[in-house]
Design a protein around this motif. Structure first.
Motif, PDB file in Angstrom:
ATOM      1  N   THR A  58      -8.967 -11.461 -33.811  1.00 19.00           N
ATOM      2  CA  THR A  58      -9.385 -12.771 -33.303  1.00 19.00           C
ATOM      3  C   THR A  58     -10.870 -12.968 -33.508  1.00 19.00           C
ATOM      4  N   THR A  70      15.201  -5.131 -25.047  1.00 19.89           N
ATOM      5  CA  THR A  70      14.860  -5.975 -23.894  1.00 19.89           C
ATOM      6  C   THR A  70      15.821  -5.630 -22.749  1.00 19.89           C
ATOM      7  N   PHE A  90      -4.679  12.167  -2.821  1.00 19.08           N
ATOM      8  CA  PHE A  90      -3.460  11.935  -2.041  1.00 19.08           C
ATOM      9  C   PHE A  90      -2.206  12.218  -2.882  1.00 19.08           C
ATOM     10  N   LEU A  91      -2.335  12.080  -4.221  1.00 18.41           N
ATOM     11  CA  LEU A  91      -1.202  12.412  -5.080  1.00 18.41           C
ATOM     12  C   LEU A  91      -1.140  13.907  -5.324  1.00 18.41           C
ATOM     13  N   ASP A 132       9.835  16.375 -13.421  1.00 19.60           N
ATOM     14  CA  ASP A 132       9.691  15.080 -14.097  1.00 19.60           C
ATOM     15  C   ASP A 132       8.322  14.967 -14.754  1.00 19.60           C
ATOM     16  N   THR A 133       8.303  14.970 -16.039  1.00 21.38           N
ATOM     17  CA  THR A 133       7.056  14.790 -16.771  1.00 21.38           C
ATOM     18  C   THR A 133       7.216  13.622 -17.716  1.00 21.38           C
ATOM     19  N   THR A 134       6.301  12.700 -17.637  1.00 23.15           N
ATOM     20  CA  THR A 134       6.343  11.557 -18.530  1.00 23.15           C
ATOM     21  C   THR A 134       5.020  11.483 -19.280  1.00 23.15           C
ATOM     22  N   ARG A 177      15.237   8.044 -15.343  1.00 21.85           N
ATOM     23  CA  ARG A 177      15.121   7.361 -16.631  1.00 21.85           C
ATOM     24  C   ARG A 177      16.488   7.184 -17.257  1.00 21.85           C
ATOM     25  N   GLY A 190      -5.081   3.167  -9.942  1.00 23.04           N
ATOM     26  CA  GLY A 190      -3.986   3.589 -10.805  1.00 23.04           C
ATOM     27  C   GLY A 190      -2.656   3.313 -10.141  1.00 23.04           C
ATOM     28  N   ILE A 214      12.959 -10.371 -17.108  1.00 24.21           N
ATOM     29  CA  ILE A 214      13.208  -9.746 -18.394  1.00 24.21           C
ATOM     30  C   ILE A 214      11.929  -9.050 -18.842  1.00 24.21           C
ATOM     31  N   PHE A 232       2.255  11.839 -16.452  1.00 18.45           N
ATOM     32  CA  PHE A 232       2.620  11.830 -15.045  1.00 18.45           C
ATOM     33  C   PHE A 232       3.523  13.035 -14.832  1.00 18.45           C
ATOM     34  N   ARG A 244       5.289  15.800 -12.125  1.00 25.61           N
ATOM     35  CA  ARG A 244       5.618  16.420 -10.845  1.00 25.61           C
ATOM     36  C   ARG A 244       6.811  17.311 -11.124  1.00 25.61           C
ATOM     37  N   TYR A 304      17.912  -4.854 -30.283  1.00 24.48           N
ATOM     38  CA  TYR A 304      17.824  -5.741 -31.456  1.00 24.48           C
ATOM     39  C   TYR A 304      17.426  -4.916 -32.666  1.00 24.48           C
ATOM     40  N   THR A 345      10.068 -15.406 -24.006  1.00 22.11           N
ATOM     41  CA  THR A 345       8.666 -15.753 -23.772  1.00 22.11           C
ATOM     42  C   THR A 345       8.072 -16.374 -25.041  1.00 22.11           C
ATOM     43  N   SER A 376      -3.278  -9.337 -33.761  1.00 22.76           N
ATOM     44  CA  SER A 376      -4.040  -9.741 -34.936  1.00 22.76           C
ATOM     45  C   SER A 376      -5.491  -9.932 -34.536  1.00 22.76           C
ATOM     46  N   GLN A 417       0.793  15.750  -2.995  1.00 26.26           N
ATOM     47  CA  GLN A 417       2.239  15.656  -3.143  1.00 26.26           C
ATOM     48  C   GLN A 417       2.744  16.462  -4.336  1.00 26.26           C
ATOM     49  N   ILE A 460       1.707  16.078  -7.381  1.00 21.06           N
ATOM     50  CA  ILE A 460       1.801  15.204  -8.551  1.00 21.06           C
ATOM     51  C   ILE A 460       0.509  15.283  -9.343  1.00 21.06           C
ATOM     52  N   ARG A 474      10.183  -6.581 -22.049  1.00 22.65           N
ATOM     53  CA  ARG A 474      10.381  -6.135 -23.425  1.00 22.65           C
ATOM     54  C   ARG A 474       9.329  -5.091 -23.769  1.00 22.65           C
ATOM     55  N   ASP A 491      12.762 -12.334 -26.180  1.00 23.22           N
ATOM     56  CA  ASP A 491      12.967 -12.248 -24.732  1.00 23.22           C
ATOM     57  C   ASP A 491      12.750 -13.586 -24.048  1.00 23.22           C
ATOM     58  N   THR A 532     -10.123  -6.491 -32.431  1.00 24.33           N
ATOM     59  CA  THR A 532      -9.591  -6.211 -31.097  1.00 24.33           C
ATOM     60  C   THR A 532      -9.639  -4.707 -30.818  1.00 24.33           C
ATOM     61  N   GLY A 541       0.805  -1.228   0.000  1.00 21.04           N
ATOM     62  CA  GLY A 541       0.000   0.000   0.000  1.00 21.04           C
ATOM     63  C   GLY A 541       0.826   1.259   0.000  1.00 21.04           C
ATOM     64  N   THR A 542       2.137   1.134   0.058  1.00 14.34           N
ATOM     65  CA  THR A 542       2.971   2.332   0.030  1.00 14.34           C
ATOM     66  C   THR A 542       2.895   2.967  -1.359  1.00 14.34           C
ATOM     67  N   SER A 543       2.772   4.258  -1.388  1.00 18.81           N
ATOM     68  CA  SER A 543       2.735   4.936  -2.682  1.00 18.81           C
ATOM     69  C   SER A 543       4.123   4.977  -3.284  1.00 18.81           C
ATOM     70  N   PRO A 549      -0.743   1.801  -6.342  1.00 23.29           N
ATOM     71  CA  PRO A 549      -1.040   1.730  -4.918  1.00 23.29           C
ATOM     72  C   PRO A 549      -1.861   2.941  -4.472  1.00 23.29           C
ATOM     73  N   GLY A 550      -2.876   2.669  -3.797  1.00 21.06           N
ATOM     74  CA  GLY A 550      -3.717   3.762  -3.334  1.00 21.06           C
ATOM     75  C   GLY A 550      -4.908   3.983  -4.227  1.00 21.06           C
TER      76      GLY A 550
END
Lengths: 266, 912
Positions: free
Chosen positions: A232, A164, B465-466, B528-530, A148, B411, A188, B523, B525, A217, B826, A230, B469, B471, A190, B824, B664, A137-139, B413-414
């Motif tokens: 479905t 990756t 709550f954000l 920092d802007t994303t 970054r 969105g 990992i 996002f 603050r 890559y 998967t 794609s 801060q 944000i 991606r 990767d 989709t 629960g910590t923000s 925690p919290g």
């Protein structure tokens, strides 16, 4: 005359309600990544039928699989279980490779171009520091600062890239070590293919502390399409677009460059 | 003797005419009539009101022309005036006279009947009684068809001669001509959408050079009225023209509908037009796709006919005067489409009476008005807008389930508060200004604008709550589909002489659609802007600037020539991109289409045979080629009311609507112009033959057709990639097709119970090499369709039920699955498909029911109704399509269904 027409119509009407069982698709599944500087290997497999009926697909071993590059042809060695390899040739960037073989009476073929290696691949940070989260629960927003790592490289017009990031520690430590955090969080991650010369890795995507390998890559267009969602729906059901004729799967050229960065525990 | 016969005939005609009201009470003797004393004070009342009052309060049986009498204002104070005198007073100065027949029925008649001659619906008994020897044979008959109530010209009325194949259409000024009328004992049958069908017995006293036939619009008769002849029909098969059907928009309310009276939905109840498409108002005519159906509204082309994912059409029935569909084999006058033509004409509006009305339903509000500005200038305006009420949301969600984003659970925690769901709506506006500066000229300006803003997005705002801060968080999905139509036409209709008339139209049509499905996350603050933005963007913009001029020239008694020229400047753009940066497809196709046509209608063998050869030539600059389209239609009156009809034609299409399927994220469709390379000019050849028969209020029709289709285009992303690039320009594929079928229909159009039953046996097959060497059923292929429509009237009540059955459409299913190991490490599951469209969805069927209660004003005219419609009464789960999910190499199949049981309530009111 009218009665005849009505009778014919009714007959046609009655004879129409039938269900067709989908025929088994015998096209083989190819899996081959052609990395520059490596030897070539190919894995063949069967498709799994969606029907409840069982089908006997011909064996994938004992095939005469040929890899061609320019004027040179190589007959691949069968290693069993649908695996074929060549140990004589090293794959080179900028060259096109063609594979062909006959399976179930049909000529299967595919082509791949091994792309050039990405150039001037750089990162803005080699390490970041993050705080471990142990309380549910910590923000996150108030704790880690959203650093970054900005990656960049020389973008080749029309080219596709993918990044990756993999934690390569032997015993990695979780950043979010809370009860609610899944135990099997992947090491990992991606992203979707990129058509530009930069990419930012935000600290929020890291799950573990320690050293991470960042692989850029240079991929081919057919591989990029694997990431497209794609359709479905029966309205537009399409086989995934590949460059493989009479087969499915992936047969594509790859070239890579690698960087490293570390996530340090505060 | 002849004069006596004619007088008798006129009397009988008067008594039975449609457009007149016959108020019947027990017969009164002359002395009884004299004894009736009238005590009334009429102050500026219409004669219609006056006669209604005399009928209601004094029991007088009166036959009169409602249209004319509605236009005459009358004031008088009767203080015990004997009834005969009271009636005589009403006729003074009004160009009227009155007579009383042997049954004491009072006939109010025009003194100059040929000027406001009312069509007389002669019943067969009277016809037999008053047969007489023809005096005039093989003569030219000219005249006009006018609206009884407004004296406006009735355009496109069909005037046919009974027991022959002779027929004529009224032109833009309402004029018609028969060069060779066999005799003056023939009977004309006049039909026009929005009007009751009329039979007019010719006679020797008529004005052969200016026979003015007034036909009455849909006016409800008093219960006591005796109505001879046929009822007006919702649909009218054209007995002389192949594959043509007319629809009366004013009757649409009689059949079940969800929310809106709908012209296109109602056409779908006819044979040969597929009804199992709840997600498209576009017409699938004889195996054709909606884009192969040319939709004309007051002369301009409409490229998008859907509202709310296609559940409703873009046309406001309150603004449409008539609508005709040609299911194939259409004249050289029409072109640019492979399959069919839907031609709609907007209402002109009355030049005499102001009118206003509207509909209110659980889905939308609809208002219209008719404004008589001057004696020769009228304005009609109609506007419609949806509510986002429960019915709207129900339909919206049903058609949008695949793209309905699940609400985010927090969105991070919290969690996050303030989730806002976007709103959606549609609207349309119709306006038409009609101006008649002279008797020979008519100008109109028609404007149409419709828009759908379908927003399925949502946003999450910064939780407190954000915010505390410093944000700022803003995460949201934009999923906006917008499409709009704007069309306008400026037309000039002129009658140059008795034999020549023209219709020249300058029109503009613009269709725009955009799809913006984006997930954005920002996002912020300090320091920092994303911002992230991913999604699909599509834009389609079609502009069509056209001019056309159609001329009709009645050269001789056996020869009627139609000639015309046309030109269209197209500019169609389409862009498709991912993630705001990678433009996958960017088409910008301008083009000029210009050409001319010529057709000649020949009446042979005393009118028993009419044959219409024609040719249409088109030059298309994008391909730098000229396209020749020969056309031929023939009608042979075999005997009595039995006719044989056949047609042949070649058709080219230059602008195509392509479907880019993506379930989709939601499918989309876009228009592209043929370029002769990736998208060729498509073509079709029609062969049609049929029989029609009409007797005693029943119509029977059988038609068979065969269509060859060439150079069709489809868009598929299955092969866009090769080893070096992804090229969406190569995603267009070309193929051929053929469509064939036979349609049966029987219609009952007289009596309290009316309706029709139809059956269609059809097949549409395509051959696209990209899908293999064989032929496969087209997506829209439906082999069997049955439609039953029944309507019953009882006093103030209308009851109706429709039942539709359609055999299942074809679909493609996964045939095999496989997994690919990604870079990767998967694995991702993929599937291969069965051969194209080898499987069939379950059959489609549903029943709709409606009941309307009509309101009448003090003049006992229908001024509206309250109606309940029940859609899909037995809640059939009709499958729209199937959704497949691959999990661990297994395919899970899910049915996505069409709309289930849906009720709706509509209140419709109008001033008159």
């Amino acid at each position: 005359m009218k009665k005849t027409i009505i009778a014919a119509a009714l007959l046609a009407f009655i004879s129409c309600s039938k269900t067709t069982v989908p025929a088994y698709n015998y096209d083989p599944v190819l899996s081959a990544y052609l990395y520059a500087g490596r030897h070539f290997s190919l894995q063949l497999g069967h498709q799994q039928s969606t029907s409840s009926q069982t089908y006997d697909a011909p064996s994938l071993d004992g095939l005469a699989v040929t890899l061609t590059c320019g004027d040179s042809s190589y007959l691949l060695t069968g290693l069993g279980n649908g695996t074929y390899a060549d140990t004589a040739m090293i794959l080179q960037a900028g060259k096109q490779y063609d594979i062909s073989f006959v399976y179930n009476g049909r000529q299967v073929s595919a082509s791949a171009l091994v792309p050039e290696k990405p150039t001037n691949f750089t990162e803005s940070l080699t390490s970041i520091t993050m705080q471990q989260i142990t309380t549910t629960g910590t923000s996150l927003f108030g704790i880690n600062q959203g650093s970054r790592n900005e990656l960049s490289w020389d973008y080749v017009s029309g080219a596709y890239y993918i990044v990756t990031v993999e934690n390569i520690e032997t015993n990695p430590v979780k950043i979010y070590d809370t009860v609610s955090t899944s135990n099997d969080t992947g090491r990992i991650f991606r992203n979707s293919p990129i058509t530009s010369g930069s990419y930012d890795i935000n600290e929020r995507v890291f799950k573990y502390f320690g050293t991470h390998r960042i692989v850029l890559y240079r991929i081919s267009a057919d591989y990029a399409l694997l990431y497209n969602s794609s359709s479905t729906s029966s309205q537009s059901l399409n086989t995934m677009s590949t460059g493989i004729i009479n087969g499915v799967g992936i047969f594509t050229g790859i070239n890579v460059d690698t960087l490293y960065m570390t996530v340090i525990k505060q | 003797m002849n004069r006596v016969v004619i007088l008798l005939l006129l009397l009988v005609l008067s008594a039975t005419t449609r457009g007149q009201i016959f108020k019947k009470n027990p017969p009164k003797t002359p002395s009884a009539l004299d004894k009736i004393k009238v005590y009334e004070h009429f102050r500026a009342e219409t004669l219609d009101t006056v006669y209604n009052t005399l009928h209601d309060r004094y029991g007088l049986n009166i036959v009169y022309d409602t249209a004319y009498c509605n236009s005459v204002i009358f004031s008088y104070w009767y203080t015990g005036t004997p009834a005969p005198l009271a009636l005589e007073i009403t006729t003074r100065g009004n160009d009227l006279s009155y007579t009383t027949d042997s049954l004491n029925v009072i006939h109010i008649k025009a003194k100059h009947p040929h000027k406001i001659l009312l069509p007389k619906a002669v019943n067969t008994a009277n016809e037999r009684k008053y047969k007489y020897t023809p005096v005039n044979t093989s003569f030219t008959l000219k005249g006009h068809i006018v609206d009884d109530s407004t004296s406006d010209a009735v355009v496109n009325a069909v005037i046919s001669v009974e027991h022959s194949s002779l027929s004529a259409n009224s032109d833009g000024a309402g004029a018609f001509v028969f060069q060779d009328m066999p005799s003056d004992t023939m009977t004309l049958l006049v039909s026009a959408t929005g009007y009751k069908e009329q039979r007019i017995k010719l006679n020797q006293g008529m004005d052969k050079n200016e026979l003015v036939i007034g036909i009455a619009p849909d006016i409800k008769m008093l219960e006591e009225a005796i109505i001879k002849g046929k009822k007006e029909e919702l649909f009218k098969m054209n007995m002389t023209q192949v594959s043509a059907i007319k629809l009366t928009p004013s009757k649409l309310a009689e059949i079940p509908n969800v929310g809106e009276k709908d012209i296109m939905r109602t056409f779908q109840l006819m044979p040969g037009i597929s009804a199992a498409n709840e997600s498209s108002s576009g017409l699938y005519v004889r195996g054709g796709t909606p884009d192969q159906n040319l939709v004309l509204y007051d002369g301009f082309t409409v490229y998008q006919v859907d509202h709310l994912y296609g559940f409703f059409s873009a046309f406001n029935a309150n603004a449409v005067k008539d609508a005709t569909i040609y299911k194939g084999g259409f004249d050289a006058k029409y072109g640019g489409r492979l399959s069919s033509v839907t031609d709609m004409t907007g209402k002109e509006g009355s030049t005499k009476q102001f009118n206003i009305g509207g509909d209110l339903s659980l889905l939308s509000m609809n208002l219209f008005t008719e404004i008589p500005v001057t004696d020769n200038l009228s304005v009609v305006a109609a506007v419609r807008k949806s509510w986002q009420g429960p019915i709207y949301d129900w339909i919206f969600n049903s058609f949008n389930r695949n793209t309905t984003a699940s609400q985010p659970s927090g969105g991070g925690p919290g969690g996050a508060d303030g989730v806002t769901k976007a709103r959606s709506y549609f609207y349309d506006v119709n306006t038409r200004v009609t101006f008649r500066p002279t008797k020979k000229d008519l100008f109109y300006y028609s404007f149409f604008n419709g828009c759908d803003d379908l927003n399925n997005g949502f946003t999450i705002n910064t939780p407190p709550f954000l915010a505390a801060q410093g944000i700022t968080l803003n995460i949201g999905t934009t999923d906006v589909t917008k499409y709009s139509n704007t069309g306008m036409a400026l037309a000039w209709l002129r009658k140059w002489s008795k034999n020549i008339n023209s219709n020249t139209t300058l029109s503009y049509s613009n269709y725009q659609s955009s799809r913006d499905r984006v997930t954005t996350g920002s996002f912020f603050r300090p320091g920092d802007t994303t911002t992230t933005k991913t999604g699909i963007f599509e834009n389609n913009n079609l502009k069509d600037l056209s001019v056309r001029s159609d001329w009709e020239w009645n050269i001789s008694k056996w020869n009627q020539v139609g000639i015309g020229a046309f030109g269209t400047k197209y500019d169609i753009t389409y862009s498709y991109s991912h993630n705001d940066t990678s433009l996958l497809l960017d088409k910008d196709d301008p083009g000029l289409l210009a050409g001319a046509y010529l057709q000649d209608k020949l009446n042979l063998f005393d009118g028993k045979v009419s044959i219409t050869p024609g040719v249409r030539l088109s030059y298309f600059d994008a391909t730098n080629k000229t396209y020749t389209e020969p056309r031929l239609s023939l009608n042979y009156n075999i005997a009595g009311n039995l006719s044989f009809k056949t047609a042949y034609g070649k058709y080219y299409q230059f602008a195509n609507r392509i479907t880019r399927e993506d379930i989709t994220a939601g499918s989309s469709q876009f228009w592209v112009l043929a370029d002769g390379t990736s998208v060729p000019v498509s073509s079709a050849t029609h062969y049609i033959a049929g029989l029609s028969y009409e007797k005693n209020g029943y119509s029977f029709g059988i038609e068979g057709y065969y269509k060859q289709l060439s150079d069709l285009s489809q868009f598929s992303e299955r092969n866009v990639a090769n080893a070096t690039s992804i090229n969406y320009e190569t995603a267009f594929y070309t193929g051929n097709g053929e469509s064939k079928g036979i349609e049966f229909m029987v219609q009952k159009s007289a009596g309290r119970f009316t309706g029709w039953a139809s059956y269609t046996l059809a097949s549409t097959m395509y051959h696209f090499p990209i899908y293999g060497s064989g032929w496969f059923p087209a997506d829209q292929d439906v082999n069997h369709e049955v439609k039953l429509v029944g309507m019953y009237k009882y006093k103030h009540w209308d009851f109706a039920a429709t039942w539709i059955y359609a055999s299942g459409k074809p679909y493609t299913a996964p045939g095999g699955t496989y997994a690919v190991t990604l870079l990767d490490g998967t694995t991702q599951n993929y599937f291969t498909t069965t051969s194209k469209n080898t499987l069939r969805l379950p059959d489609y069927h549903r029943m709709d029911i409606s009941v309307n209660y009509h309101f009448y004003n003090e003049k006992k005219k229908d001024i509206g109704y309250i109606g309940l419609s029940l859609f899909n009464v037995y809640a059939r789960n009709n499958v729209w399509y199937k959704q497949f999910t691959v999990v661990d190499n297994s395919v899970i199949e899910t049915n996505v269904n069409y709309l289930s049981f849906t009720p709706n309530l509509t209140l419709s009111l109008k001033m008159r």
